[in-house]
Enzyme design. Structure first.
Site, PDB file in Angstrom:
ATOM      1  N   SER A 193      43.776  46.494  32.401  1.00 21.85           N
ATOM      2  CA  SER A 193      42.973  45.754  31.422  1.00 21.85           C
ATOM      3  C   SER A 193      43.234  44.267  31.603  1.00 21.85           C
ATOM      4  CB  SER A 193      43.306  46.170  29.980  1.00 21.85           C
ATOM      5  OG  SER A 193      44.601  45.732  29.612  1.00 21.85           O
ATOM      6  N   CYS A 194      42.196  43.479  31.373  1.00 26.21           N
ATOM      7  CA  CYS A 194      42.322  42.028  31.453  1.00 26.21           C
ATOM      8  C   CYS A 194      41.759  41.420  30.177  1.00 26.21           C
ATOM      9  CB  CYS A 194      41.600  41.468  32.681  1.00 26.21           C
ATOM     10  SG  CYS A 194      39.802  41.686  32.652  1.00 26.21           S
TER      11      CYS A 194
END
Length: 510
Positions: free
Chosen positions: A8-9
């Site tokens: 995830s970013c």
């Protein structure tokens, strides 16, 4: 080994999925099975519990808190940033294997079981990082939650202006803003382009109205967790009310976060603890933020915002081109990193400025930033075609994907190339992107949508100039990167070519 991973970013758009692909490929190359769960902007498809149960270890490649982390309790793990997985996936796989071999399991998680109980918005701030890093992480949390509101509002408003020009002619952009809201609610006609234009404009305006409060609220949330949400949103709304705009939202986000964090740490009697999060903290922190904004700093920040807007709208000729060159260079420098995000955030927040004309500088800034952000992946994709022998087999495959990523305004599509050959790719990217940014400004192209690449081409003012600027920048970057790589070939490429030639000779002999 069997490994599972979660990526995830902050924005949940590009790095999340690039890290997943990189880990899968690196695991396959090393002889391991890697199953990845992407927790991106489009949501996530949780890993099958049986896959998790069979896994030997876990990889967290995340810049946000991993949802339902309890599922992986008791398994060895490594925890890295999402960019580490993109740039050095083999190293991350090796670290995960080492963690499994060491036999040190993760501590059992506490809290709610997977899929049950309340879950809040996600963020990840490293409390052990330096001040500068934490400030960036707080800011990026706010920006990541703000972007969907900007995208929805900007595209809806841009579509409304398109319909308004069809319905009213050249005066459409002005006319659609003058229709009273009561007329829309009491006499909406489903076959009227004018009514549809007004509907889209009003809905987009409402979405835009959340921009500053959401930015402020989630900056405060990143600092103080849930206690920061109320004063953050209140502070952002006050910023809009007094005309302080996104600069005010930045200030109130940090102010609300630190005030809420300070109050939350007060030592209070047990009888008061229960009402602290629902009454005391939101009451006092909101009062402090409102007092500071209305009485002390609201007017100076509003004046600063007015000055910034006047300065932008006063730019013309060579000054406007230089601004485009600077923003383009920033977009091409770190390809989705902090400098790239500064330029993008500057452009996006400018879209929310009130009272803009159809050819306002803020719209030109957005066009320059998006065009420049498309250059690097498109240029690297082109380079892998025109000089295929300068790239490894993996880079050639990445080049195929970079066409779509670049066309969609996902600068991160060039990261695999920059990771393998930093200085030559980055130098070329800065040059090509700067050229495109300057040319877009010179051509006067405008854009009201904050994302989309070629898919929002109908929403772009002077689309031919916009496309020509991208083409010129791509050609410039391609020429530079090919020249630099030709001057000093990559040893990995030479090794692959030698192996291919050897294999061909063996095949001929057989």
């Amino acid at each position: 080994m069997k490994l599972v991973a979660v990526t995830s970013c902050p924005t949940g758009i590009a790095h999340t999925y690039m890290a997943a692909e990189a880990l899968e490929q690196a695991g396959r190359a090393a002889g391991h099975e890697v199953a990845v769960e992407t927790q991106g902007a489009a949501g996530s498809m949780p890993l099958d519990p049986r896959v998790i149960a069979d896994a030997d270890g876990v990889i967290y490649a995340a810049d946000l808190e991993v949802k339902d982390k309890d599922r992986f309790a008791g398994k060895p793990f490594v925890d890295v940033g999402v960019k580490k997985a993109v740039h050095d996936a083999p190293g991350v796989i090796a670290a995960a294997v080492a963690a499994v071999e060491s036999g040190v399991p993760a501590p059992a998680a506490t809290g709610h079981a997977a899929g049950t109980g309340p879950t809040g918005p996600t963020t990840k701030v490293d409390s052990n990082a330096g001040v500068g890093t934490r400030v960036r992480q707080w800011l990026m949390t706010g920006v990541s939650y703000m972007i969907p509101f900007v995208a929805a509002g900007g595209i809806l408003i841009a579509l409304s202006f398109m319909l308004a020009q069809l319905a009213w002619g050249d005066e459409g952009v002005v006319r659609v803003t003058e229709v009273p809201l009561d007329d829309l609610m009491t006499s909406f006609n489903v076959v009227s382009l004018q009514d549809w234009a007004v509907l889209l404009f009003q809905t987009g305006g409402v979405a835009f109205g959340f921009l500053v409060p959401v930015l402020s609220g989630f900056i405060a949330y990143a600092i103080a967790d849930r206690p920061g949400l109320v004063p953050g949103f209140v502070g952002g709304s006050v910023s809009v009310l007094v005309g302080a705009g996104f600069l005010g939202g930045l200030v109130t986000g940090f102010l609300a976060g630190f005030v809420a964090l300070w109050i939350a740490r007060w030592k209070v009697p047990k009888g008061v603890r229960g009402v602290m999060p629902v009454v005391v903290i939101p009451l006092l922190s909101s009062f402090v933020v409102g007092l500071v904004m209305f009485v002390i700093i609201g007017r100076p920040i509003a004046s600063l915002m007015d000055g910034l807007s006047s300065w932008l709208n006063g730019l013309s000729g060579s000054n406007l081109v230089l601004l485009g060159v600077l923003l383009g260079a920033m977009m091409g420098f770190d390809l989705g990193g902090p400098i790239n995000k500064v330029a993008y955030t500057f452009a996006v927040t400018g879209l929310a400025t009130e009272g803009l004309t159809a050819d306002a500088t803020q719209y030109k800034v957005m066009a320059a930033v998006m065009a420049a952000g498309m250059v690097a992946p498109l240029a690297m994709a082109l380079a892998t075609v025109v000089r295929k022998k300068l790239f490894t087999h993996a880079e050639q495959e990445n080049g195929k994907a970079a066409w779509l990523l670049g066309a969609s305004f996902i600068s991160e599509g060039a990261i695999p190339f920059a990771a393998a050959d930093p200085w030559r790719v980055i130098v070329s990217s800065v040059a090509g992107s700067a050229v495109t940014g300057g040319i877009v400004m010179a051509f006067g192209s405008t854009l009201r949508a904050p994302h989309g690449g070629i898919w929002v081409l109908p929403l772009i003012g002077n689309p031919l100039g916009f496309i020509l600027a991208i083409v010129i920048g791509v050609v410039v970057m391609t020429a530079i990167v090919v020249a630099l790589k030709s001057a000093k070939p990559n040893p990995l490429v030479e090794a692959e070519q030698a192996a291919d030639e050897q294999a061909a000779l063996v095949g001929q002999t057989a």
